[in-house]
Every structure is written in C-alpha cells, then in structure tokens.
Design an enzyme around this catalytic site. Structure first.
Site, PDB file in Angstrom:
ATOM      1  N   ASP A 205       0.800  -1.133   0.004  1.00 26.89           N
ATOM      2  CA  ASP A 205      -0.111   0.062  -0.162  1.00 26.89           C
ATOM      3  C   ASP A 205       0.809   1.271   0.013  1.00 26.89           C
ATOM      4  O   ASP A 205       2.134   1.371  -0.047  1.00 26.89           O
ATOM      5  CB  ASP A 205      -1.015   0.015   1.113  1.00 26.89           C
ATOM      6  CG  ASP A 205      -0.007   0.167   2.331  1.00 26.89           C
ATOM      7  OD1 ASP A 205       1.014   0.070   2.469  1.00 26.89           O
ATOM      8  OD2 ASP A 205      -0.957   0.569   3.692  1.00 26.89           O
ATOM      9  N   GLU A 208       3.373   1.625   2.556  1.00 29.23           N
ATOM     10  CA  GLU A 208       4.776   0.434   2.243  1.00 29.23           C
ATOM     11  C   GLU A 208       4.733  -0.631   3.227  1.00 29.23           C
ATOM     12  O   GLU A 208       5.689  -1.049   3.360  1.00 29.23           O
ATOM     13  CB  GLU A 208       6.062   1.444   2.009  1.00 29.23           C
ATOM     14  CG  GLU A 208       5.908   2.592   0.997  1.00 29.23           C
ATOM     15  CD  GLU A 208       7.168   3.100   0.947  1.00 29.23           C
ATOM     16  OE1 GLU A 208       7.800   3.755   1.589  1.00 29.23           O
ATOM     17  OE2 GLU A 208       7.734   3.038  -0.353  1.00 29.23           O
TER      18      GLU A 208
END
Length: 616
Positions: A205, A208
C-alpha cells in the site's frame, strides 16, 4: 445602546468593517491570510526538493523529486514514484493556473520518468512485461535502489499517468498536439499497460507496510484507465489496458463493509481497515463534474462521507492534542489508529487532506445544486448541522438549508486547516508528522508530499478545480466482477529521452536459501551477472523473508537472468548497526537454461559465519 454608523470613511473604514464583521468571518479571514502565506512557502519548499536546482537536495538529477532532504532517522533521500507523481500533479495544476515558471520542471520530470521506466530494479525489468514499473523508489540520480523494501507498489504508474495526462490535455488545448502524442503518450502508454495488466494483483500500500489490495491504488488505477481511454481517443492512438476500467471499478465496490471503507482488503493484519488511505484516494480522484452517487466514490458520495466521520472520529480520543475537541470540529489526523511508526502520530498531509476532502464535497454539491442526505451519510451531517434530516436539499437563497449546510461543511473543513496551522512552525516548514502529545514536528523534515498536499488543499479552498477526468463517461461496472487482465505493450519512450533498450531472452531463476537471521539482518545474493550486481555489494540483489518461518528460515527472490548465462554467485548478510557485511565461504555456480527453458529454483543453505545484532 450606541449604534454603529451605516457607513464609514477614511482611516476608520477598516475598523468599521472589523467591527461589523462576525467573529466567524474574522476567523475565516485570518485563516485565509495564513493559507495564502503558507501556500507560497509550501510551493518553494517543494521546489527546493526537486533536482537539479533544488537547494535542499544537492546531487538530485534533473526532474527527480526527492521525498525529503532527511538522510537519517529517517532516511528519505530517495525519489518515490508515488510522491513524485502527486507532487508533479500539483505543479502541473499550478502551471495551468498561470505559474508559467514551472514548465521547465515539468519538462525535466517528463525526461526523467521516460528514462526511469527503463531502469532494471529489484521489482524486475522494463522489457518484456513491464514488471519493473512497480518499483516504488530509486536513488536521487535515477539509479536503482537495491535495499530491502515493500515491493512492488502498484500505484506509481497510475499516478504518473494521471499527472502526465493532465499536462498532455493542456498541450492539446494550446496547439501542441504533436508534443503530447509523440513525446508524452509513449510514457503514459507504458504506465497504462502496467495498470491494465497488473491491477488485480496484490502489492504494498501507499504506506509501504501492507501487502494487499489497496483502496487508494485501485481508485487511482480506475481513474487512470478512464482518463487514458479518452486521451487515446483524442490523440488517435490505442490504449492497451484501458478496457479493464469497468472491472477495476467493479472491484472498487468491494472495499465498503456497510459502515466504512476498509482501506486494505485480501489481508488479515489485525487492523480495522480505517485508514487515511481512503481520504487520499477520494481527493486524488476528485472530479468536479462527477455525480455524487457515482461508483467512483467521490468525496460527496454517501459512503465516502460516512467513512470520513468514522475514520476521523477514531483520532479524537487517540491523540492527546485532540482532547476535548467535539465531533463536528477538525482534529489532527494520522494514518490509522494502530500505527506505531515513529510513535504513531498525526500527519500534516492527512490533516490537510481531510480539509481538502470537505472542500471537494462542497464544490460537487454546489455544482449539482442539490444535496441528498440518506441514512448512510446522516451521522456525518448531524455533527455539523443538527437540524438535518434524510431528504433532498436543493440550492436556494443564502438562508436556505442547502446554503446553511454548505457553510457548515466549509467551516468544518476550515477547522482542519486551523489544526494544521496550530502545529506548523512559524517558518512554515512542513515535516511528515507532528507529535501526538505535544504537536511538535517530527520525522522527516521538509516532506515534499506535505508541501504538495497543502497546496492542493489551498487550491480547492480557493475554488480552483482541475478539469474533469471523465468520471461521468466511465463505463459502469459489470454485474459480476472478474479478475481479468490485458497483457501490456511496453516500448521505451525514446522521443522523451529514454534509452532504446531491447529485450533479451531471459529465464526466471528463483534463489532460495535457508538462513536463520535476527531481526534487522538482511540477505542478498551477489554474482558475476549485472543483474546480481557484478560482484559490487552496492548493487547486490535483496532477498525477501516473506515466507520465513521458524521451521524454515527461507529467504528468496525470483530474478530474470539471460538465457544460457553461466552464473557465479554467493549470499551475503547485511548486519545492523553499520557492522560489516558477512559473505559466504563458498562460491556457487549455475547455468541459466536456454531460451524457452523451464524456470529454475535453487535449494541452498547458508555456508559460512553468521552475525549477531549490534544492539544499537
């Protein structure tokens, strides 16, 4: 009672206007002054972080956006595809609004991204299948970053395409059709091919951290494909992958759980799923022409509004600095309630994004001249306009319920900006976060994304909206979703400066090694091939511990290598606390199969000394 005169003149006129003005008007006026000042500071702050002339980032290549000048605790001195694209989208919008001095930076970014698309990296190569476009970050000179990271991240190509399509549309409207078609479209086409081919595969996402299907990513991927189809039509070219837009839109509906948007699905990480991800997705796909019941989940959509309330309310009692702030007034907003990074604090960019979200919604209601309150959105409106009921409100005079609700939502948006103002230092610098207990700025200094987010919020408050990206014309989602995919077509954008790379025949080699490690220790594979770093430890290939268990301490990486190549390799341990690397005591060899041969998987075990934590 002494009455104020009906008119004032001369030196007393300002005092008169201040006396007549209501307190709320004075408050808005003060906030407007702050925003105007901070907007200029924020633009310069962003420009300071862009090479080659950015004063805060010496060594950055032309057109590369550096996340932050910070090189330690945390080290953000890299260029991220996501942060860069969001920043350039802001800069392109500022250019279109009249700041023509920004065009050189835009042109430098175009060249930098054309080259960057072709750089082989730990996520893969550009050719033949575009998989390397999912690499999230690079060194500030545009070379590959080989460290362990959350990869791939699939939002970057979509966001870059969106930024470049905005500029392309401006070029077309201003008589530069050929520039858009021959120079910029090939970059966009590669990114859209990637989206169409890989949208239904998980990735990390925007924070990270979570490997899943991300709302922010999917929402931007849909926008990119819809906008790409229209631009391709305008340019007389074909958009490979844009046919996937209805399927992406269908999948986007999966994130609503009946109460709020679950920002990451297809994962079980113990979180509620309430995440600033969902606000950032809505504002980056905002369309002033959109209908509020659009399945693109615009800011004015009932589900988006319900989600906004539930999400922001989670932070009211979470942070000390929010203590005592009632519902219906802005608060400091962070990523998600379970956050522990740097202590789990509010972020400037998410707090200003909350304001931008509300400004967007007001703009959409005013553009449609109607607001529909339903059971889903009722709780959101009750906080700021208690008299509201489930019904349709049509625009009327300044005292109409519609106008009163618009004023209430705008004031609510302003209250989020006021929170940001309270915790922005006097010099206007924007870090990544501010302390949840004291409000003191912390984490990375001069975060480019924080600056960009402040400016886009300022644009919306000033009534400056990007052109529609075509949400009204988007094909509806099918009745039943399908995990489909369109194979991409990838070609280096040589007209924009990309090298004319070619595809060699490669075979996937999966390097598996059993190696017990401690937390903070990493493993690499290094070898004679350029894909393995050519024995240069700085370019060694990082292994992933995603399948590591106590029973099988597996580190692994699937790496495409040239067919028929004889590979010499060994594994290397990267220790914590700046301790030296530890190399295996053996050299290993393998021969890559001929072109068309089957993939190979090694089954290695660490041979040599092991390390221990430095406990720093």
């Amino acid at each position: 009672m002494r009455l104020l005169p009906s008119s004032c003149a001369g030196a007393l006129s300002l005092l008169c206007s201040l006396a007549i003005a209501a307190p709320t008007e004075l408050k808005a006026r003060d906030l407007s002054s702050f925003i105007a000042s901070e907007r200029a500071i924020a633009l310069q702050g962003a420009l300071n972080n862009i090479g080659p002339d950015g004063s805060a980032v010496p060594g950055a290549g032309a057109g590369f956006v550096v996340a932050s000048p910070s090189k330690a605790n945390p080290d953000y001195f890299y260029t991220w595809s996501r942060d860069s694209a969001l920043t350039l989208k802001m800069i392109i919008d500022e250019f279109i609004l009249g700041n023509t001095t920004l065009q050189t930076i835009i042109e430098q970014y175009i060249h930098a991204q054309a080259v960057l698309q072709t750089v082989s990296n730990p996520s893969g190569t550009f050719l033949p299948d575009g998989v390397g476009l999912g690499e999230p970050k690079f060194m500030v000179d545009g070379t590959r970053f080989n460290g362990p990271w959350g990869r791939p991240q699939r939002d970057g190509p979509a966001l870059r395409a969106i930024a470049l399509m905005t500029y392309s549309n401006w070029l077309i409207k201003n008589g530069q059709f050929a520039e858009a078609k021959t120079k910029i479209w090939p970059i966009i086409a590669n990114d859209l091919s990637y989206v169409g081919q890989y949208w239904n595969q998980s990735g990390f996402d925007l924070w990270e951290e979570t490997y899943a299907s991300s709302f922010f990513t999917i929402q931007n991927q849909h926008r990119a494909l819809v906008e790409g189809a229209q631009l391709a039509h305008d340019l007389g070219v074909t958009c490979t992958g844009c046919d996937q837009a209805p399927e992406v839109l269908c999948f986007l509906q999966s994130f609503w759980n009946g109460k709020y948007i679950v920002s990451n699905i297809n994962v079980n990480n113990g979180r509620t799923g309430l995440d600033g991800n969902s606000i950032l997705g809505a504002i980056s796909t905002f369309d002033i022409d959109a209908y509020c019941d659009s399945p693109t989940l615009q800011p004015c959509h009932s589900q988006s509004l319900a989600n906004f309330k539930v999400l922001t309310d989670t932070f009211r009692n979470l942070y000390t600095i929010n203590a005592g702030i009632p519902e219906g007034q802005g608060v400091a907003v962070g990523r998600y309630a379970e956050d522990v990074y740097m202590g789990g604090n509010p972020w400037y960019l998410i707090t200003t994004a909350a304001a931008e979200f509300l400004y967007d919604a007001v703009a959409q209601w005013k553009a449609r001249h109607v607001l529909t309150v339903d059971e889903t959105s009722l709780a959101f409106f009750k906080d700021i306009y208690p008299e509201v009921t489930v019904r349709e409100y049509k625009s009327g005079n300044a005292n109409s319920p519609f106008a009163q609700i618009m004023d209430a939502v705008t004031a609510y948006a302003d209250s989020y900006v006021a929170i940001a103002e309270k915790y922005i230092p006097s010099n206007g610098s924007l870090s990544e976060q501010f302390n949840r207990d004291t409000g003191t700025p912390l984490s990375a200094i001069d975060l480019t994304w924080s600056y960009a987010a402040f400016i886009t919020m300022s644009q919306r408050r000033a009534g400056q909206y990007p052109s529609s990206w075509g949400s009204r014309n988007a094909l509806p989602p099918p009745t039943t979703c399908s995990a489909s995919s369109t194979p991409g077509i990838y070609t280096p954008a040589t007209a924009a400066g990309a090298p004319n790379v070619t595809s060699s025949c490669q075979v996937s080699i999966t390097f598996n090694i059993n190696a017990t490690t401690y937390y903070g220790e990493n493993l690499y594979v290094i070898g004679n091939s350029s894909d393995l770093g050519a024995w240069n430890i700085a370019d060694a290939y990082p292994l992933s511990a995603s399948a590591y268990t106590q029973d099988r301490p597996l580190w692994s990486a699937a790496i495409p290598l040239n067919a028929g190549e004889v590979i010499s390799y060994q594994y290397v341990r990267q220790e914590d606390c700046d301790q030296p690397y530890i190399y295996e005591t053996v050299n290993r060899t393998l021969t890559v199969p001929a072109c068309g041969g089957a993939a190979v998987t090694t089954d290695d075990a660490w041979m040599g000394p092991v390390g221990s934590s430095g406990n720093c």
